[in-house]
Design an enzyme around this catalytic site. Sequence first.
Site, PDB file in Angstrom:
ATOM      1  N   ALA A 170       1.967   2.937  12.287  1.00 37.13           N
ATOM      2  CA  ALA A 170       1.097   4.105  12.079  1.00 37.13           C
ATOM      3  C   ALA A 170       1.627   4.954  10.915  1.00 37.13           C
ATOM      4  O   ALA A 170       1.857   6.160  11.046  1.00 37.13           O
ATOM      5  CB  ALA A 170       0.960   4.937  13.356  1.00 37.13           C
ATOM      6  N   TRP A 193       0.840  -1.220   0.000  1.00 36.63           N
ATOM      7  CA  TRP A 193       0.000   0.000   0.000  1.00 36.63           C
ATOM      8  C   TRP A 193       0.871   1.265   0.000  1.00 36.63           C
ATOM      9  O   TRP A 193       1.851   1.312   0.750  1.00 36.63           O
ATOM     10  CB  TRP A 193      -0.923  -0.001   1.229  1.00 36.63           C
ATOM     11  CG  TRP A 193      -1.793   1.218   1.324  1.00 36.63           C
ATOM     12  CD1 TRP A 193      -2.667   1.671   0.388  1.00 36.63           C
ATOM     13  CD2 TRP A 193      -1.879   2.145   2.429  1.00 36.63           C
ATOM     14  NE1 TRP A 193      -3.300   2.816   0.842  1.00 36.63           N
ATOM     15  CE2 TRP A 193      -2.832   3.122   2.085  1.00 36.63           C
ATOM     16  CE3 TRP A 193      -1.241   2.232   3.670  1.00 36.63           C
ATOM     17  CZ2 TRP A 193      -3.168   4.186   2.933  1.00 36.63           C
ATOM     18  CZ3 TRP A 193      -1.572   3.279   4.520  1.00 36.63           C
ATOM     19  CH2 TRP A 193      -2.528   4.251   4.146  1.00 36.63           C
ATOM     20  N   ASP A 239       1.081  -9.033   0.801  1.00 33.84           N
ATOM     21  CA  ASP A 239      -0.286  -8.509   0.830  1.00 33.84           C
ATOM     22  C   ASP A 239      -0.516  -7.469  -0.268  1.00 33.84           C
ATOM     23  O   ASP A 239       0.346  -6.626  -0.526  1.00 33.84           O
ATOM     24  CB  ASP A 239      -0.537  -7.865   2.197  1.00 33.84           C
ATOM     25  CG  ASP A 239      -1.979  -7.423   2.359  1.00 33.84           C
ATOM     26  OD1 ASP A 239      -2.867  -8.295   2.314  1.00 33.84           O
ATOM     27  OD2 ASP A 239      -2.226  -6.213   2.522  1.00 33.84           O
ATOM     28  N   TYR A 296      -4.954  -0.775  -4.624  1.00 30.25           N
ATOM     29  CA  TYR A 296      -3.631  -0.164  -4.431  1.00 30.25           C
ATOM     30  C   TYR A 296      -3.073   0.324  -5.773  1.00 30.25           C
ATOM     31  O   TYR A 296      -2.899  -0.465  -6.718  1.00 30.25           O
ATOM     32  CB  TYR A 296      -2.653  -1.149  -3.772  1.00 30.25           C
ATOM     33  CG  TYR A 296      -3.021  -1.535  -2.352  1.00 30.25           C
ATOM     34  CD1 TYR A 296      -4.033  -0.874  -1.650  1.00 30.25           C
ATOM     35  CD2 TYR A 296      -2.343  -2.561  -1.681  1.00 30.25           C
ATOM     36  CE1 TYR A 296      -4.361  -1.225  -0.348  1.00 30.25           C
ATOM     37  CE2 TYR A 296      -2.670  -2.912  -0.373  1.00 30.25           C
ATOM     38  CZ  TYR A 296      -3.684  -2.238   0.280  1.00 30.25           C
ATOM     39  OH  TYR A 296      -4.013  -2.594   1.563  1.00 30.25           O
ATOM     40  N   GLN A 351      15.120   0.413   5.826  1.00 33.43           N
ATOM     41  CA  GLN A 351      13.911   0.386   6.666  1.00 33.43           C
ATOM     42  C   GLN A 351      13.510  -1.047   6.965  1.00 33.43           C
ATOM     43  O   GLN A 351      13.232  -1.414   8.109  1.00 33.43           O
ATOM     44  CB  GLN A 351      12.744   1.089   5.956  1.00 33.43           C
ATOM     45  CG  GLN A 351      12.920   2.580   5.767  1.00 33.43           C
ATOM     46  CD  GLN A 351      11.740   3.206   5.021  1.00 33.43           C
ATOM     47  OE1 GLN A 351      10.852   2.516   4.543  1.00 33.43           O
ATOM     48  NE2 GLN A 351      11.737   4.521   4.912  1.00 33.43           N
ATOM     49  N   SER A 391      -0.448  -1.333   9.166  1.00 35.74           N
ATOM     50  CA  SER A 391       0.152  -0.097   9.711  1.00 35.74           C
ATOM     51  C   SER A 391       0.689  -0.274  11.126  1.00 35.74           C
ATOM     52  O   SER A 391       0.348   0.490  12.026  1.00 35.74           O
ATOM     53  CB  SER A 391      -0.835   1.074   9.650  1.00 35.74           C
ATOM     54  OG  SER A 391      -0.986   1.533   8.325  1.00 35.74           O
ATOM     55  N   PRO A 392       1.574  -1.262  11.335  1.00 34.26           N
ATOM     56  CA  PRO A 392       2.149  -1.450  12.678  1.00 34.26           C
ATOM     57  C   PRO A 392       2.934  -0.222  13.139  1.00 34.26           C
ATOM     58  O   PRO A 392       3.112  -0.014  14.336  1.00 34.26           O
ATOM     59  CB  PRO A 392       3.063  -2.671  12.521  1.00 34.26           C
ATOM     60  CG  PRO A 392       3.346  -2.762  11.054  1.00 34.26           C
ATOM     61  CD  PRO A 392       2.117  -2.237  10.367  1.00 34.26           C
TER      62      PRO A 392
HETATM   63  N1  LIG Z   1      -6.625  -3.589   4.987  1.00 36.04           N
HETATM   64  C1  LIG Z   1      -6.416  -2.301   4.997  1.00 36.04           C
HETATM   65  O1  LIG Z   1      -7.361  -1.493   5.002  1.00 36.04           O
HETATM   66  C2  LIG Z   1      -5.008  -1.790   4.971  1.00 36.04           C
HETATM   67  C3  LIG Z   1      -4.752  -0.412   5.168  1.00 36.04           C
HETATM   68  C4  LIG Z   1      -3.410   0.007   5.151  1.00 36.04           C
HETATM   69  C5  LIG Z   1      -2.397  -0.908   4.959  1.00 36.04           C
HETATM   70  N2  LIG Z   1      -2.682  -2.244   4.748  1.00 36.04           N
HETATM   71  C6  LIG Z   1      -1.607  -3.267   4.520  1.00 36.04           C
HETATM   72  O2  LIG Z   1      -0.630  -3.165   5.533  1.00 36.04           O
HETATM   73  C7  LIG Z   1       0.656  -2.932   4.933  1.00 36.04           C
HETATM   74  C8  LIG Z   1       1.519  -2.116   5.872  1.00 36.04           C
HETATM   75  O3  LIG Z   1       0.891  -0.846   6.133  1.00 36.04           O
HETATM   76  P1  LIG Z   1       1.763   0.462   6.204  1.00 36.04           P
HETATM   77  O4  LIG Z   1       2.603   0.588   4.977  1.00 36.04           O
HETATM   78  O5  LIG Z   1       0.863   1.579   6.577  1.00 36.04           O
HETATM   79  O6  LIG Z   1       2.743   0.072   7.430  1.00 36.04           O
HETATM   80  P2  LIG Z   1       3.603   0.982   8.425  1.00 36.04           P
HETATM   81  O7  LIG Z   1       4.671   0.062   8.920  1.00 36.04           O
HETATM   82  O8  LIG Z   1       2.722   1.611   9.430  1.00 36.04           O
HETATM   83  O9  LIG Z   1       4.218   2.143   7.517  1.00 36.04           O
HETATM   84  C9  LIG Z   1       5.177   1.830   6.519  1.00 36.04           C
HETATM   85  C10 LIG Z   1       5.862   3.108   6.035  1.00 36.04           C
HETATM   86  O10 LIG Z   1       6.571   3.748   7.110  1.00 36.04           O
HETATM   87  C11 LIG Z   1       7.863   4.172   6.666  1.00 36.04           C
HETATM   88  N3  LIG Z   1       8.853   3.311   7.355  1.00 36.04           N
HETATM   89  C12 LIG Z   1       8.761   1.961   7.569  1.00 36.04           C
HETATM   90  N4  LIG Z   1       9.821   1.507   8.270  1.00 36.04           N
HETATM   91  C13 LIG Z   1      10.597   2.569   8.510  1.00 36.04           C
HETATM   92  C14 LIG Z   1      11.833   2.728   9.206  1.00 36.04           C
HETATM   93  N5  LIG Z   1      12.445   1.700   9.779  1.00 36.04           N
HETATM   94  N6  LIG Z   1      12.365   3.993   9.264  1.00 36.04           N
HETATM   95  C15 LIG Z   1      11.742   5.047   8.697  1.00 36.04           C
HETATM   96  N7  LIG Z   1      10.574   4.953   8.032  1.00 36.04           N
HETATM   97  C16 LIG Z   1      10.000   3.724   7.930  1.00 36.04           C
HETATM   98  C17 LIG Z   1       7.857   3.970   5.149  1.00 36.04           C
HETATM   99  O11 LIG Z   1       7.266   5.115   4.517  1.00 36.04           O
HETATM  100  P3  LIG Z   1       8.099   6.385   3.916  1.00 36.04           P
HETATM  101  O12 LIG Z   1       9.489   5.935   3.628  1.00 36.04           O
HETATM  102  O13 LIG Z   1       7.328   6.791   2.715  1.00 36.04           O
HETATM  103  O14 LIG Z   1       8.013   7.454   4.975  1.00 36.04           O
HETATM  104  C18 LIG Z   1       6.908   2.805   4.992  1.00 36.04           C
HETATM  105  O15 LIG Z   1       6.370   2.676   3.707  1.00 36.04           O
HETATM  106  C19 LIG Z   1       0.315  -2.253   3.593  1.00 36.04           C
HETATM  107  O16 LIG Z   1       1.346  -2.362   2.647  1.00 36.04           O
HETATM  108  C20 LIG Z   1      -0.906  -3.038   3.183  1.00 36.04           C
HETATM  109  O17 LIG Z   1      -0.520  -4.281   2.638  1.00 36.04           O
HETATM  110  C21 LIG Z   1      -3.975  -2.683   4.774  1.00 36.04           C
END
Ligand SMILES: NC(=O)c1ccc[n+]([C@@H]2O[C@H](COP(=O)([O-])OP(=O)(O)OC[C@H]3O[C@@H](n4cnc5c(N)ncnc54)[C@H](OP(=O)(O)O)[C@@H]3O)[C@@H](O)[C@H]2O)c1
Length: 324
Positions: A210, A16, A44, A49, A289, A207-208
């Site tokens: 956020a 996503w 996933d 997306y 990351q 979004s673990p």
């Molecule tokens: N079912 C649903 O409604 C729903 C909704 C949302 C997501 N999802 C699923 O859940 C998955 C994960 O969600 P999410 O992407 O929101 O997860 P997240 O872990 O909350 O956020 C990931 C984003 O945070 C930043 N990041 C991650 N690790 C980092 C680190 N170590 N240091 C600095 N920045 C870091 C990156 O963005 P930047 O580099 O751009 O800042 C990355 O793309 C999605 O890909 C999707 O498959 C499902």
Amino acid sequence: MGKTGLQLSVLSFGSWVTFHKQINDALSDELMGLAYDNGINFFDNAEAYANGESEKMMGRVLKAKSWDRTSYAVSSKVFFGWRGKENKPNQTGLSRKHITEACHEALQRLQTDYLDLYFCHRPDKATPIEEVVWTMNILLQQGKILYWGTSEWSAAEIMEAHRVAADLRLIPPAVEQPQYNLFERTKMEKDYADIFRTVGMGTTIWSPLASGLLTGKYNNGIPEDSRFALEGFDWLKDRWIANEKLGRVKKLTDCAGELGASASALAIAWTIRNPNVTTAILGATKKEQLTQNLEALQVLPKLTPEAMEKIDAIMGTKPKLPEF
Ligand SMILES: NC(=O)c1ccc[n+]([C@@H]2O[C@H](COP(=O)([O-])OP(=O)(O)OC[C@H]3O[C@@H](n4cnc5c(N)ncnc54)[C@H](OP(=O)(O)O)[C@@H]3O)[C@@H](O)[C@H]2O)c1
């Protein structure tokens, strides 16, 4: 996964925002390779997306990788359609027509014969639940999907699907995909408690971090190459960037430091410490990351009851459960 026999890795990888919008084929190939080589076996995706482009990209990467198809699981989700504002009636929702057509389209985009997991991305008030349960069962019997589930459904909606499936002797949803992180705990820890205790349910939580807030990367402003700086994502930034939230993340970052961990690894480890979490879906735009986030597995044993209490006190988000 829940009461099923399916084994998902405790960390998984999703697309996503990132696939197609932020990263290209070469980088998604590297990230999926890094994930797979570290034991991740679930990827996933969803029809919505990047308007279907995310599934196409993942399909191209999976094809190029030639991994044994039996060694990993891949998902899609149906509800929002893939044409964005151009969606016509019947190109969204959970009617038999849209679920069936969306499944066929996802199979084509992902270049696979079957989806391991197929999620109803949201509940659809306009479609009877019998229609949804029947349609998922037909896709299961056709071998086009192996397990079906829900995403962001209420506990009552999930239980209604179970009641209908039991009445009709059909297969109930096996898994839910809710948001779960140190700011959003109520669904997982309170609303679904009875479901975990009774019919059972796996969870692939999203979004673990956020959307990155819990990494601490926004503690001193919004980096230019980050999600909250993307055009069209102001709604997401406005949801998360608030001073009182940042204050807590700063304290959490200090707490992580005391445990010899990064805030990211700590926040992810915290989600998978919940026994009702089957897998936490990670997102990443850079190799560093993902590497940092995979360290959550080493941080997990550091989350002692004392550490958990300290985290609860910093965040103040633990839901109050009813007393018996
Ligand atoms: N079912 C649903 O409604 C729903 C909704 C949302 C997501 N999802 C699923 O859940 C998955 C994960 O969600 P999410 O992407 O929101 O997860 P997240 O872990 O909350 O956020 C990931 C984003 O945070 C930043 N990041 C991650 N690790 C980092 C680190 N170590 N240091 C600095 N920045 C870091 C990156 O963005 P930047 O580099 O751009 O800042 C990355 O793309 C999605 O890909 C999707 O498959 C499902």
